[in-house]
Design a protein around this motif. Structure first.
Motif, PDB file in Angstrom:
ATOM      1  N   THR A  48      34.311  21.758  67.454  1.00 48.42           N
ATOM      2  CA  THR A  48      33.397  22.817  67.859  1.00 48.42           C
ATOM      3  C   THR A  48      32.192  22.890  66.947  1.00 48.42           C
ATOM      4  N   ASN A 101      29.001  24.264  78.086  1.00 43.97           N
ATOM      5  CA  ASN A 101      29.029  25.329  77.094  1.00 43.97           C
ATOM      6  C   ASN A 101      28.162  26.465  77.620  1.00 43.97           C
ATOM      7  N   HIS A 112      27.731  29.537  76.107  1.00 47.19           N
ATOM      8  CA  HIS A 112      27.164  30.415  75.097  1.00 47.19           C
ATOM      9  C   HIS A 112      25.916  29.768  74.514  1.00 47.19           C
ATOM     10  N   GLN A 156      32.560  25.090  71.117  1.00 48.47           N
ATOM     11  CA  GLN A 156      31.221  24.573  71.459  1.00 48.47           C
ATOM     12  C   GLN A 156      31.264  23.060  71.268  1.00 48.47           C
ATOM     13  N   VAL A 176      23.322  28.198  72.101  1.00 44.33           N
ATOM     14  CA  VAL A 176      23.458  27.558  70.801  1.00 44.33           C
ATOM     15  C   VAL A 176      22.690  28.372  69.772  1.00 44.33           C
ATOM     16  N   ASP A 194      25.076  21.159  66.906  1.00 45.80           N
ATOM     17  CA  ASP A 194      25.659  22.237  67.700  1.00 45.80           C
ATOM     18  C   ASP A 194      27.031  21.897  68.256  1.00 45.80           C
ATOM     19  N   THR A 229      29.412  29.122  66.862  1.00 46.34           N
ATOM     20  CA  THR A 229      29.059  29.989  67.968  1.00 46.34           C
ATOM     21  C   THR A 229      29.494  31.413  67.647  1.00 46.34           C
TER      22      THR A 229
END
Length: 373
Positions: A238, A29, A31, A205, A33, A270, A241
């Protein structure tokens, strides 16, 4: 064991390694959290807790469901209709085509037929009774989304598959010819030959893996299903995000948004949404009819089986969300959606006795029956 699937090799693996999401030994991932999603002080659920059976985790009787065939006899007047068949399996009718998401007809979300989470609610119809499907979409390779016996049955049909990078190795090992498999990286697209239908892979995510040694060996994605007249978002699995805002910026408004809402725990916040974060994801995506998925079929967490639905019933209207909460097997058109009613309560009170539920107003926990890291 064949249900574990197969690791990618050759040209497939080389394409995976060329992805910006590849981190040397698997996908990642990229991006950040969002702060506060995971409670680092919360103890992780133990195996004993998952194996324990009590009245909080399962309905006392079967959930109300309908045979969808009557609803399918006529095409949708608006051109877009969705039929939730349990967990994350939805048959989407979009401008004359049928798309099936994460089809799971198996009895367990597990590599074994003898152990692992067993469905407490059957699919409203046998797989063989499904009308011809034009495309199957697979978001990622977890057992409650990629089901070995279901894929083996679908291999006997000519239906093509669109999925995330690497997942095609499993499909090919289970009998799907390579020419029927399209694997996408995030932001890549595929147009169905001879039709005005495009599938786009978008960020999510999460994580992947079917065994002890293949963590993140395949990619996970959300999916956008688009025709000239309609646009549908399917989250797969997911966490929350800000990439949902980027998805909205790229694609515009959605006619139908399908978000996962079940299986959550504070220590795993997350990698799953839960109902409260799903409402925030819905807002970031720009609104639109909201069909909750990933609940009502398997017990994959410690919360009450109906907690996601009760929370959404209470908070959805407060947040301005147009909730679509049909019974299992009930075709529904987003353009003609009606107010959500708590039909699922009949499962806990099969003799008609009703007890009001208290929804969870705070951000709910998120979980899966395996640790995320």
């Amino acid at each position: 064991m064949k249900s574990f699937g197969k690791r990618a090799a050759g040209a497939r693996l080389e394409r995976m390694r060329a992805s910006r999401l590849w981190a040397g030994d698997g996908f990642r991932n990229i991006h950040p959290v969002l702060p506060g999603l995971r409670d680092t002080t919360a103890p992780r659920p133990t195996l004993r807790e998952f194996l324990a059976s009590d009245g909080r985790r399962f309905p006392l009787g079967p959930l109300p469901s309908v045979d969808p065939h009557a609803g399918w006899r006529q095409p949708p007047g608006s051109g877009l209709r969705a039929t939730w068949l349990g967990h994350s399996t939805v048959l989407i009718e979009i401008d004359g085509l049928r798309v099936l998401t994460d089809p799971v007809w198996g009895t367990r979300a597990s590599p074994s037929r003898l152990a692992g989470p067993r469905r407490f609610q059957p699919v409203p119809l046998p797989l063989k009774a499904l009308p011809p499907v034009d495309l199957v979409v697979i978001s990622h390779d977890h057992y409650d989304h990629l089901c070995y016996p279901t894929i083996r049955e679908l291999a006997r049909t000519p239906v093509p598959f669109v999925t995330s990078l690497g997942v095609g190795a499993h499909l090919e090992a289970w009998g799907i010819p390579a020419h029927r498999i399209i694997e996408l990286d995030w932001w890549e697209s595929h147009q169905l030959p001879g039709a005005e239908l495009r599938i786009h892979a978008a960020p999510s995510q999460h994580f992947s893996g079917r065994g002890l040694k293949d963590r993140n060996a395949t990619l996970w994605s959300s999916m956008v299903i688009e025709s000239p007249r309609h646009r549908v978002f399917f989250s797969g699995d997911t966490g929350l995000t800000t990439e949902y805002a980027a998805i909205r910026e790229r694609f515009g408004a959605f006619d139908l948004i399908m978000l996962e809402v079940g299986a959550h725990h504070p220590s795993w916040g997350d990698i799953h949404l839960g109902p409260v974060n799903a409402l925030e994801a819905h807002r970031l995506l720009g609104g639109g009819a909201f069909l909750p998925v990933h609940w009502g079929t398997f017990s994959l967490a410690l919360h009450a089986w109906d907690e996601p639905a009760e929370t959404l019933l209470a908070l959805g209207p407060q947040r301005g969300a147009q909730m679509l909460m049909p019974r299992l097997g009930e075709p529904v058109e987003p353009a003609h959606g009606s107010a959500a009613v708590p039909w699922w309560r009949a499962a806990d009170h099969p003799k008609g006795r009703h007890v009001a539920r208290q929804p969870t107003a705070e951000a709910p926990p998120k979980a899966m029956p395996w640790p995320p890291d």
